[in-house]
Design a protein around this motif. Sequence first.
Motif, PDB file in Angstrom:
ATOM      1  N   ASP A   1      96.964 130.190  46.775  1.00 55.06           N
ATOM      2  CA  ASP A   1      97.605 131.497  46.985  1.00 55.06           C
ATOM      3  C   ASP A   1      96.761 132.614  46.383  1.00 55.06           C
ATOM      4  O   ASP A   1      96.658 133.705  46.958  1.00 55.06           O
ATOM      5  N   SER A   2      96.143 132.340  45.248  1.00 60.56           N
ATOM      6  CA  SER A   2      95.273 133.326  44.617  1.00 60.56           C
ATOM      7  C   SER A   2      94.054 133.618  45.498  1.00 60.56           C
ATOM      8  O   SER A   2      93.676 134.786  45.688  1.00 60.56           O
ATOM      9  N   GLU A   3      93.472 132.584  46.058  1.00 62.95           N
ATOM     10  CA  GLU A   3      92.328 132.775  46.961  1.00 62.95           C
ATOM     11  C   GLU A   3      92.733 133.578  48.197  1.00 62.95           C
ATOM     12  O   GLU A   3      91.986 134.444  48.661  1.00 62.95           O
ATOM     13  N   GLU A   4      93.912 133.302  48.719  1.00 67.20           N
ATOM     14  CA  GLU A   4      94.376 134.035  49.906  1.00 67.20           C
ATOM     15  C   GLU A   4      94.624 135.502  49.577  1.00 67.20           C
ATOM     16  O   GLU A   4      94.287 136.392  50.367  1.00 67.20           O
ATOM     17  N   LEU A   5      95.235 135.782  48.416  1.00 64.83           N
ATOM     18  CA  LEU A   5      95.415 137.187  48.020  1.00 64.83           C
ATOM     19  C   LEU A   5      94.059 137.875  47.883  1.00 64.83           C
ATOM     20  O   LEU A   5      93.888 139.015  48.317  1.00 64.83           O
TER      21      LEU A   5
ATOM     22  N   PRO B   1      94.621 126.080  37.429  1.00 62.36           N
ATOM     23  CA  PRO B   1      95.290 127.375  37.301  1.00 62.36           C
ATOM     24  C   PRO B   1      96.812 127.203  37.301  1.00 62.36           C
ATOM     25  O   PRO B   1      97.344 126.428  38.094  1.00 62.36           O
ATOM     26  N   HIS B   2      97.492 127.910  36.389  1.00 62.04           N
ATOM     27  CA  HIS B   2      98.953 127.863  36.408  1.00 62.04           C
ATOM     28  C   HIS B   2      99.582 129.242  36.528  1.00 62.04           C
ATOM     29  O   HIS B   2     100.781 129.360  36.710  1.00 62.04           O
ATOM     30  N   TRP B   3      98.780 130.283  36.476  1.00 64.98           N
ATOM     31  CA  TRP B   3      99.227 131.624  36.830  1.00 64.98           C
ATOM     32  C   TRP B   3      98.010 132.485  37.141  1.00 64.98           C
ATOM     33  O   TRP B   3      96.889 132.144  36.756  1.00 64.98           O
ATOM     34  N   ALA B   4      98.256 133.582  37.861  1.00 69.11           N
ATOM     35  CA  ALA B   4      97.173 134.511  38.210  1.00 69.11           C
ATOM     36  C   ALA B   4      97.744 135.913  38.368  1.00 69.11           C
ATOM     37  O   ALA B   4      98.894 136.078  38.779  1.00 69.11           O
TER      38      ALA B   4
END
Length: 166
Positions: free
Chosen positions: A109-113, A131-134
Amino acid sequence: MSENIVFVKQKEASPVRSADQFHIGLVVDDVPRAAAELSAAAGYEWCEEIGAPASVVLPAGRTVLDLRSLYSRSTPRIELVRSVPGTLWQAADSGIHHLGYWSDDVAADSEELTRRGHVREALGVRPDGTPHWAFHRGPVGPRIELVTRTLQPVLERYWATGRKPS
């Protein structure tokens, strides 16, 4: 002069879903004062403060920051985050620092954002590097925080009891 607002149906799935939004984060310099003011103004009740030194990947590299926050037991859920000078965790004049969303896959999801133009400002990683948050900063509005859904049961117990997870 009236302005027409056009709603566009998304062609592809979003990396976050509005239904997964679970808190509004405010970064403040004085957590007890902010909690007292919100309690007096809106009747909020609070959990115990949680947090610890956390391994964080920032644009300048990996570091350890003492990240601490206080969640409301009341809903809609508010997170009061202690400010950390010189980082993205600084009190914002507008008040709202971030919107927190559950994520089933923080890395993806981080990569997509990021692909969609939301700059990743910080990534919380476990000792094994998972990773557990971004935190992401988009072109408008508050930051988006992705939080692994595996933390949901732990946080729900915390909110229900008001006590730190053991």
